[in-house]
Design a protein around this motif. Structure first.
Motif, PDB file in Angstrom:
ATOM      1  N   THR A  52       0.332  -1.381  -0.059  1.00 43.46           N
ATOM      2  CA  THR A  52      -0.128  -0.261   0.156  1.00 43.46           C
ATOM      3  C   THR A  52       1.105   1.147  -0.136  1.00 43.46           C
ATOM      4  N   VAL A  59      -3.689   3.037   5.737  1.00 47.67           N
ATOM      5  CA  VAL A  59      -3.546   2.087   7.225  1.00 47.67           C
ATOM      6  C   VAL A  59      -3.284   2.534   8.127  1.00 47.67           C
ATOM      7  N   SER A 277       0.780  -4.272   5.357  1.00 43.77           N
ATOM      8  CA  SER A 277       1.456  -3.225   5.211  1.00 43.77           C
ATOM      9  C   SER A 277       2.337  -2.897   6.412  1.00 43.77           C
ATOM     10  N   SER A 316      -5.255  -2.494   5.161  1.00 41.09           N
ATOM     11  CA  SER A 316      -4.491  -2.849   4.169  1.00 41.09           C
ATOM     12  C   SER A 316      -5.185  -3.551   2.694  1.00 41.09           C
TER      13      SER A 316
END
Ligand SMILES: Cc1ncc(COP(=O)(O)O)c(C=O)c1O
Length: 428
Positions: A52, A59, A277, A316
């Motif tokens: 990401t 996030v 992530s 994510s």
């Protein structure tokens, strides 16, 4: 007091390798910014993790919100939303009628996901042997290491490892282990090598473990027919099939999982890296039929299904869901550019990829296919001089590995490719 390099050398175990000496202050999107304020374009995503991008705002906010309400409760004691919601989401992604992969055990790493998969396979089959593939990388813990062969140094000093593991050559078509040519081989290996090999095994094999895309071993893609025949053979013999999608999963190849392009259904899938992530999150996924055979308490852990890591996982997946439709096209753009500008280069042996998982194999001699180990080192160093971070892979470390975030823009991709291609052109 910055001086990370100096302090790390004194305070951290020297056993971990470091690809660069960059001292990072923060990350944003496709960039890592060093302590002097210089931004590096990151084509590694922290080894396939930050799909990401660095610190994606959705996030970050999911992590912050969750941390403010519950950091840990322990799934062994109570229930809470994030791991359940994340498992439901993974089940939707993986659990079509063909696969039914809807039962999930969360872990903290890829290696632990592999440990879980191996234990599950042994437990439910009541068999102890395993078959893995040469060049595969499945992790550093002792069980995962027992099925890992991508580099000798990973195993050296730790043997004997798990007993009963045997290795079959990976169908690495550029370097066919059976000396065939891809265009004419008709997947010779599946019928003439793999089938008799599996046939000859006794009935003590619990599982066959394979990365549908060989990651650390060189970013090479097993032919669809090979995987299909492997799965079919295993079904016939009652052997479970474990797909390690720790690197190739979560959208990198343009579909959620690489195996979803192969028209096959594994019994167990392992996930990590891109799902969190950057937070330590992994999973072992199987069918309820298989998972239900695992006696309560036969496996477990203190942190699995942690609320914060699972909240990061959910956020994510939402970000990646939006990015996913573009991944195949972005990968095509990269491959087409690399092919048109590098195909005839004397040191470029093969350019291969799916989605944003792309490898450029360098050789010093195109006929002998001599691994261009020093060439790759030079490329990585020169890219770094121009603020592009790229890492290598391959058994001989002669493959340039591109795994940018899935959220990367076309212009960021071109910026990185401009540097990479010009550096490769300078090789002599
Ligand atoms: C295919 C594959 N399996 C397993 C692992 C191990 O994961 P971890 O480093 O999170 O333990 C990796 C890590 O690179 C991987 O690429």
């Amino acid at each position: 007091m910055v001086n990370f390099l100096h302090r790390a050398k004194a305070a951290l175990s020297p056993v971990s390798a470091h690809a660069t000496e960059i001292e990072v202050s923060h990350g944003k999107g496709c960039y890592l910014v060093d302590t002097k304020g210089k931004a590096y374009l990151d084509f590694t995503s922290g080894l396939g993790v930050c799909s990401t991008g660095h610190c994606h705002p959705e996030v970050v906010s999911a992590i912050q919100n969750q941390a403010a309400s519950l950091i840990h409760g322990c799934l062994g004691i109570v229930y809470y939303e994030p791991p359940i919601a994340l498992a439901e989401k993974i089940g939707q992604i993986l659990g079509g009628s063909e696969t039914n992969l809807t039962s999930i055990f969360f872990t903290q790493s890829g290696s632990e996901a592999m440990e879980t998969a191996i234990k599950l396979a042994k437990y439910v089959t009541k068999k102890h042997k395993l078959v893995a593939f040469r060049g595969g990388f499945h992790g550093r813990t002792l069980g995962a290491l027992s099925v890992t062969t991508s580099k000798e140094k990973y195993r050296a000093g730790y043997e004997p490892l798990l007993e009963g593991v045997s290795f079959f050559p990976y169908p690495y078509c550029y370097r066919c282990p059976w000396g065939r040519e891809r265009a004419t081989c008709e997947v010779y290996c599946a019928d003439h090598e793999l089938a008799p090999y599996l046939e000859a095994l006794d009935n003590q094999v619990a599982a066959v473990i394979i990365e549908p895309v060989l990651g650390e071993g060189g970013y090479t893609f097993a032919p669809k027919e090979f995987i299909q025949k492997l799965v079919q053979k295993c079904r016939e013999k009652g052997i479970l099939v474990i797909f390690d999608e720790i690197q190739s999963g979560i959208g990198k190849t343009g579909t959620w999982f690489a195996f979803q392009q192969l028209d096959v259904a594994p019994d167990i899938v392992t996930i990590a890296k891109g799902i969190g992530s950057g937070l330590p999150l992994g999973a072992c996924v199987s069918t309820p039929e298989i998972m239900n055979q695992w006696t309560k308490g036969a496996h477990g852990g203190t942190y699995g299904g942690n609320p914060v890591t699972c909240a990061a996982g959910l956020a994510s997946l939402k970000v990646i869901e939006k990015a996913l439709p573009a991944v195949a096209g972005l990968g095509k753009l990269v491959l087409e550019r690399l092919q048109s500008e590098l195909k005839d280069h004397p040191f470029v042996g093969e350019i291969r990829g799916q989605g944003l998982m792309i490898g450029i194999e360098l050789v010093t001699d195109k006929v002998a296919k001599t691994p261009g180990v020093e060439l790759v080192k030079t490329v990585l160093k020169k890219c770094l001089d121009q603020y592009l971070i790229v890492v290598s892979c391959g058994i001989e470390d002669n493959v340039i590995r591109l795994i940018p975030p899935l959220t990367i823009t076309e212009s960021e991709l071109h910026k990185g490719l401009d540097i990479l291609i010009s550096v490769i052109h300078e090789l002599h």
